[in-house]
Structure formats: C-alpha cells, structure tokens
Motif scaffolding. Structure first.
Motif, PDB file in Angstrom:
ATOM      1  N   PHE A   1      33.365  35.906  28.099  1.00  0.00           N
ATOM      2  CA  PHE A   1      33.171  37.345  27.946  1.00  0.00           C
ATOM      3  C   PHE A   1      33.215  37.989  29.342  1.00  0.00           C
ATOM      4  O   PHE A   1      32.408  37.655  30.209  1.00  0.00           O
ATOM      5  CB  PHE A   1      31.828  37.652  27.289  1.00  0.00           C
ATOM      6  CG  PHE A   1      31.582  36.864  26.022  1.00  0.00           C
ATOM      7  CD1 PHE A   1      32.581  36.720  25.070  1.00  0.00           C
ATOM      8  CD2 PHE A   1      30.360  36.237  25.802  1.00  0.00           C
ATOM      9  CE1 PHE A   1      32.360  35.988  23.903  1.00  0.00           C
ATOM     10  CE2 PHE A   1      30.127  35.510  24.652  1.00  0.00           C
ATOM     11  CZ  PHE A   1      31.130  35.380  23.693  1.00  0.00           C
TER      12      PHE A   1
ATOM     13  N   GLY B   1      29.192  40.401  30.874  1.00  0.00           N
ATOM     14  CA  GLY B   1      29.616  39.291  30.016  1.00  0.00           C
ATOM     15  C   GLY B   1      28.581  38.183  29.975  1.00  0.00           C
ATOM     16  O   GLY B   1      28.428  37.495  28.955  1.00  0.00           O
TER      17      GLY B   1
ATOM     18  N   GLY C   1      30.034  34.102  30.684  1.00  0.00           N
ATOM     19  CA  GLY C   1      30.573  35.377  31.119  1.00  0.00           C
ATOM     20  C   GLY C   1      29.956  35.783  32.431  1.00  0.00           C
ATOM     21  O   GLY C   1      28.968  35.198  32.896  1.00  0.00           O
TER      22      GLY C   1
END
Length: 326
Positions: free
Chosen positions: A79, A156, A152
């Motif tokens: 992410f 993220g 992430g």
C-alpha cells in the motif's frame, strides 16, 4: 548523526512556503506527480503487469511485479504512501520494483481510493478487499496464498497495520507478516499537543506538522474519527494476536516516535517485532533516495524479514482460523 548530505541538498532546494501558507490539494498533487522517479531511472524487474480486482460495483487497480525465478512465489501486498490523499501505482513504482528484486516476492501494489473524494474508511476497505482477493486468487498469479505479507510506507503503513487489526477482529488469518515503513500510526491535529517529541524536533525535514494535520483533515470526515483504531492503530484496545511485524523508522522524521512507540507496544503485547531506525534519513527516503546505501540497508532488512522462517498464515480458504496465529 547529521542528516545525509544528499537529503540536505534536496531540502535546501525546496521552495520555502510563505508564513501561514497552506498548500491546496491540487498543488500538493501536482508536486507529488512532478517528483515521481522517471521511468528510465527505475530499476528493471522481470515482469510488470497491470490488472483489475473486480468488485460488485467497481474495481481496484493493482500492479503485479514478478522477480526472476520459478514460482509459486510468496506474495507481498503493498500500500503506497501519500498522506491518504496523494500517490498512485506510478509514484511508488520504484519501491515495489526494488522489493520484488530484493525479496524474491511477487509484489502486488494497490491503487486504493484517495481522500477527500473518498474519506476514511474507503482506502482501508479497498486494501482489505485486495487482501481477500489475493488470498483467494493468489494461485492465478503463480503465488503462494499461504505466504502473504502486507506492508506500506507512511499512510500505506497505517493501512497495513489497520488491515492486520481488521483481519484479526474478523477472525481471518490471511496475513503472514506486516512491514511498516515510517508509518503513520496516530492521529494528529494542528494546535493540539502531542506526546511524540519527533513532531517538534524534525518539523523542517520534509514532512511537517502542518502537512500531516492537513492530510488527516482530508482523510477523516471529523477529527473525532481519529480515535478509531482503524484510523489510529496505536489506539486499538488490544494489539495481541497480530502477525509478526517489521517497523522501519527514519532518524529525521516527525513520525519516528509514533512508529517506534507502536513497535514497543506490539512487543509488549506479545507480537514478534523487529525494529530498525535508519540513521541520517528523513521521511520518504526509500522513494526519493532509493540508491543511497541507507536505502539499500532498509531493503536488505525487509528482504531478510520476509524470508526468515515462520509466520506463514494458518487459515482455511474461508478465512477461519485453524490454529494459533504464528
């Protein structure tokens, strides 16, 4: 240690904002796009494929990075950062390429919805949906669905931590390990005191308190939602029974202390935790300064963590636990 000279040169070259100037979202997005690493400067990887995850009323774009070698590959769901309002598959393409090459994992990057157009919990729902899809369909990617790690950077990292808590709360064991790179862990609002000293010490080293507060304002409909554990993972009542975690922080980052506080609490509540503070670096260094030795050090640490034995998911395909979480 003094900040790295390459980062110091970068900071000195940035325009100094006028006192009290709060950049508009359009301005931030334009700057973010301009700072994306040109394609010709990105490291090569064996294969890259753009795909769509089909949902009932829409789809989620993903980008799949395959390293050299023979599958099935362990999977790493990634992410991107960007304060919940910036970033896409291109802005963090460098990080995903380097992760695939260094870890020998098939990396799946998620283009989740951004705020303020889609505020909390839209991004989190997209990331969780991507995890469920990958768990059920990883074999279609020549991946090993019993070895899914998620991670992430910055925002993220927040989403990765929250997805792990959400999966635990729903009694689904899909995640083997979590990797949090200089993560956003706790809500911050300008004008309020914070217990994290790094917010004051490193305010002029890239990411500022004002910018972080602005990101949170866009992400949440109301500041009170910052107390929700899926928005501020460190505020969860319990951090037990979560996947093994690697937390990487940067010495000159306003988010340093909250990331390290989160690592301490995970360890205190029984989660295997590995923490590494990268000296002389500031927030976002893995993206902008991916060729520095300090960045290479971080990527080596991530690869080592992902490839060490243990932490494989133990759930059945319906998501129910079949044993103790490793």
């Amino acid at each position: 240690m003094p900040i790295h000279p390459e980062i110091q040169k970068f900071l000195e070259a940035q325009p100094v904002p006028e006192a009290g100037h709060i950049p508009a979202l359009e301005e931030l997005r334009m700057r973010n796009k301009e700072m994306t690493v040109p394609f010709e400067q990105r490291p090569p990887v064996f294969s890259v494929e753009d795909m769509q995850i089909p949902l009932e009323k829409r789809s989620i774009a993903i980008r799949v990075y395959t390293p050299e070698g023979q599958g099935p590959f362990p999977l790493f769901l990634y992410f991107h950062g960007g304060g919940f309002v910036l970033g896409n598959l291109d802005t963090h393409d460098v990080i995903c390429r380097k992760l695939a090459n260094s870890s020998q994992h098939k990396v799946v990057s998620v283009d989740y919805r951004l705020a303020p157009e889609s505020p909390f919990p839209a991004a989190l729902e997209d990331c969780y949906a991507a995890l469920e899809w990958l768990w059920l369909n990883g074999d279609r990617l020549d991946g090993d669905s019993s070895r899914i790690s998620i991670g992430g950077d910055s925002a993220g990292g927040n989403l990765a931590a929250a997805v792990c808590i959400m999966a635990r709360d729903r009694q689904k064991s899909m995640v083997s390990k979590q990797v949090l790179l200089y993560p956003v862990i706790d809500h911050f609002q300008a004008g309020e005191e914070t217990v994290y000293d790094s917010y004051y010490r490193f305010d002029q080293h890239g990411l500022s308190r004002m910018r972080m507060s602005l990101f949170w304002q866009h992400y949440l409909k109301t500041p009170g939602r910052g107390n929700h554990p899926y928005a501020s993972p460190i505020r969860a009542e319990s951090l037990q029974n979560l996947p093994a975690c690697l937390v990487i922080t940067a010495e000159y980052d306003i988010l340093r202390d909250e990331g390290e506080r989160y690592a301490e609490r995970l360890k205190h509540e029984g989660t295997p935790v590995f923490h590494k503070r990268i000296q002389r670096m500031n927030h976002g260094f893995l993206n902008r300064f991916h060729r520095l030795e300090e960045s290479e050090e971080a990527f080596r640490s991530i690869a080592e963590f992902l490839n060490q034995p243990g932490g494989d998911s133990v759930g059945n395909r319906d998501g129910q636990k079949s044993g103790a979480q490793k």
